[in-house]
Design an enzyme around this catalytic site. Structure first.
Site, PDB file in Angstrom:
ATOM      1  N   HIS A   1     -13.215   2.917   4.145  1.00 25.59           N
ATOM      2  CA  HIS A   1     -13.325   1.463   4.271  1.00 25.59           C
ATOM      3  C   HIS A   1     -14.701   0.966   3.848  1.00 25.59           C
ATOM      4  O   HIS A   1     -15.680   1.139   4.556  1.00 25.59           O
ATOM      5  CB  HIS A   1     -13.013   1.050   5.720  1.00 25.59           C
TER       6      HIS A   1
ATOM      7  N   LYS B   1       0.832  -1.210   0.000  1.00 22.09           N
ATOM      8  CA  LYS B   1       0.000   0.000   0.000  1.00 22.09           C
ATOM      9  C   LYS B   1       0.866   1.260   0.000  1.00 22.09           C
ATOM     10  O   LYS B   1       0.582   2.224  -0.717  1.00 22.09           O
ATOM     11  CB  LYS B   1      -0.947  -0.001   1.198  1.00 22.09           C
TER      12      LYS B   1
END
Length: 717
Positions: A452, A409
């Site tokens: 999220h 990431k």
């Protein structure tokens, strides 16, 4: 002016017809609060006293008709007990009856939403005309109650028991065509013709062309079925309703059926008493308290999101990094709600997978007739697959959805930042990794935020918007507004490992692991927690989530909260992972999975699963008391929810409860972890924590709860 009240005005139009207009001052919608009910009584008296009125058109001064009763008043009314609730309802019935009994025809002109008490108002009219833009219904079952202002009595006489039960038990608002077909309304017209159509009906009734007295009489008498027909109708209704609503979890549908059956052979006034008594029984249940609380919490969450609208900058072009199932789902969700999105990955096979996911989801929409083929084409055209960053200079927000690995990431995020404008917001779809930690890879951490989504993206309503240490309010606001535009419910949380939902979920899995270690059968745990109200038990849930995903998430959580999320033993979940049993991903986990006739993965018992976990069971294999299983599972989850409030990860109990219901399927009729603690009794809950404190830190009551217990405080009220 015949009557000029705070909620209702009555004025003469022409030809002896008066307009009875609901327009609650100081409010954006009409609702039956105490003030409206009192004004309703006064307005009826004014009509009775005026001999010039020959008929009434009932209208609304708002864009909606009447949205229902004032739910914020329920708590105070319902807390008084069954008798007091009946004593509150019967005078309201008298007011509605006195309007129904006026010796003149009345037509409701339904211009917009008329739900609950709003539609019950329409039912006391003699005729109902509905705008093409309106919706009607009696959805009170969703609140753990049922219609209490005469709706169940009048609707069952108007459209028949079977139709009325379907309307009320399914709690789905009806569009004009369905309402007309069932006979709940008498006409459907274009919005600009509504008042004329309603007035014309009143004229026909006054002139005698319509027998309005005979039509009204049907609502005043018993249901027109003989005892045998009644019995058959109710037996059929009970079979259909109770198959979908377990009375132990959702008592209101059964209480509704009992009340309808008790009142079916009675005239209106006695039937209304039966309705009130059944309503009172439903109103005092913990499920009603929880479900009404849920409705109010939903308003709290929406209001919190609305506050971000001013600070957001427009998102005309979005992008998603990573074209797997998650990336494809995010692209589909954005495009289907009108936001163009670029989908980037490092290879054509990955892009093909992402486009396939979006295409499959859209095809299902077309097959279900929720979308036309042309709309599917337009939606797909909003998704642009690419292997390069060439077009990223036009992007307002990038959603990173690559593999859940911090190093991967960080590399992807840093590379992305170099290829976007200085004010472009970068959002990570990480499920557990700290946003503050990931932000260290960036030059502009103020533009970085967590976003999220939950899997599957198209079905799960929640989006956690995570504020890192350096995240700007503009980044938060823009992400919140985008989530709303995508049809999701955003809840803003502060940064920590697991954020809110996963931080609370992992102690629940930890409690499951510990129970299995202590000798509990995972199937018993699953059965007990399913009966408690969860959509599935923890073993089945971790199989669906993916055991590898669970293990990797647990490692992140153990690093973040070693005192209570880092066990000193190897649990059943890790044992499954080491045995390469990943759950539904490879068809073996705690259960074995095979395709059923519909092509869906169905679980079956797999004896091998017991062999895998046997070496890690240190307790004596035994059947646990069901309540012990519930207590141990729920304490771990609820304690962590309280700690999230204590640590200011989430701002309010309302948001915490809504997040758990939308994010992990916490039983809605229990209202969320905070409501569950309230209904257990905070002091009693703390005593339970003390009883199980020997099991570890996860079971120790947070100081916040000890303080609340000492001061006789609750999360709600």
């Amino acid at each position: 002016m015949i009557h000029a009240g705070n909620a209702i005005t009555v004025q003469m139009l022409a030809d002896g017809i008066a307009e009875f207009r609901f327009d609650l001052q100081g409010e954006s919608v009409n609702k039956f609060n105490r003030a409206t009910i009192e004004d309703f009584k006064a307005a009826i008296a004014a009509v009775k006293a005026n001999n010039d009125i020959k008929g009434l058109v009932v209208t609304s001064g708002k864009s909606t008709f009447i949205v229902g009763a004032d739910i914020t008043e329920f708590g105070q009314n319902f807390a008084q007990g069954e008798k007091a609730i009946v004593d509150w309802l019967m005078p309201v019935h008298e007011i509605f009856n006195s309007f129904e009994d006026l010796d003149l025809p009345k037509v409701a002109a339904i211009n917009g939403i008329a739900l609950g008490g709003g539609f019950e108002m329409c039912l006391v009219c003699d005729y109902r005309v509905m705008s093409e833009a309106a919706q009607v219904g009696l959805p009170e079952i969703k609140l753990g109650i049922y219609p209490g202002f005469g709706g169940s009595v009048r609707l069952s006489r108007l459209i028949g028991i079977d139709n009325a039960v379907e309307w009320m038990a399914m709690a789905t608002p009806k569009k004009p065509a369905a309402a007309l077909k069932d006979g709940a309304v008498d006409a459907v017209v274009a919005a600009d013709k509504l008042l004329d159509a309603a007035t014309d009906l009143v004229k026909q009734a006054i002139s005698g062309r319509l027998n309005w007295k005979a039509k009204r009489q049907e609502k005043l008498e018993a249901v027109k079925l003989n005892p045998l027909e009644q019995m058959m109708a109710f037996n059929t209704a009970k079979g259909a309703v109770l198959a979908k609503a377990n009375p132990a979890q959702y008592p209101a549908p059964k209480l509704l059926l009992d009340s309808l059956q008790a009142g079916a052979s009675l005239a209106r006034d006695e039937a209304l008493k039966a309705e009130a008594e059944g309503f009172a029984k439903a109103a005092v249940t913990p499920q009603a308290e929880a479900l009404i609380g849920l409705f109010i919490n939903d308003q709290v969450v929406k209001k919190a999101s609305k506050q971000h609208e001013k600070g957001a900058h427009p998102v005309n072009q979005a992008a998603v990094l990573g074209a797997g199932i998650m990336g494809g789902g995010i692209a589909y969700q954005a495009a289907s709600k009108g936001t163009p999105i670029i989908m980037k990955d490092i290879g054509n096979p990955q892009l093909a997978l992402g486009m396939k996911e979006a295409n499959n989801l859209l095809t299902k929409q077309v097959e279900r007739k929720k979308m036309k083929p042309a709309q599917m084409g337009e939606t797909l055209a909003r998704i642009r697959p690419t292997l390069s960053y060439e077009e990223f200079k036009e992007v307002d927000i990038v959603i990173e959805a690559v593999t859940e690995n911090p190093k991967v990431k960080e590399i992807v995020l840093a590379e992305t930042e170099k290829n976007v404008r200085e004010n472009t917001i970068i959002a990570s779809n990480t499920s557990t990794i700290s946003i503050t930690r990931l932000a260290k890879a960036l030059q502009r951490p103020e533009n970085f935020v967590g976003m999220h989504f939950f899997n599957p993206v198209h079905m799960m309503p929640l989006v956690e918007v995570i504020r890192g240490e350096k995240t700007s309010e503009e980044a938060i606001a823009t992400t919140v507004v985008l989530a709303q535009k995508m049809g999701k419910t955003p809840i803003v949380v502060n940064d920590c490992p697991g954020f809110l939902v996963n931080r609370v979920l992992f102690p629940y899995f930890g409690a499951f692991d510990l129970l299995v270690k202590d000798g509990a059968d995972f199937q018993q745990i699953d059965n007990v927690m399913s009966k408690f109200g969860w959509p599935m038990g923890p073993a089945y849930l971790i199989d669906v989530v993916g055991i590898d995903t669970g293990v990797h998430g647990a490692e992140v959580m153990a690093e973040g909260f070693p005192d209570r999320m880092k066990p000193d033993y190897k649990g059943a979940i890790e044992a499954m992972y080491e045995a390469k049993r990943l759950g539904q991903k490879n068809d073996v986990g705690f259960y074995k999975y095979e395709l059923d006739k519909k092509g869906k993965k169905a679980k079956t018992v797999d004896p091998t699963a017991y062999e895998v976990i046997a070496p890690f069971v240190t307790g004596e294999k035994r059947e646990f008391d069901n309540q012990e299983i519930i207590d141990r599972m729920m304490l771990a989850l609820c304690n962590e929810t309280a700690r999230c409030l204590e640590d200011n990860i989430v701002a309010t109990a309302s948001e915490a409860d809504m997040a758990m219901i939308m994010g992990i399927g916490f039983p809605p009729f229990r209202g969320g972890p905070c409501r569950y603690i309230d209904q257990t009794g905070v002091a009693e809950y703390v005593a339970l924590c003390d009883k199980y404190a020997h099991l570890g830190k996860a079971y120790e009551a947070p100081q916040m709860l000890r303080d609340m217990a000492a001061n006789n405080k609750k999360f709600y009220g």
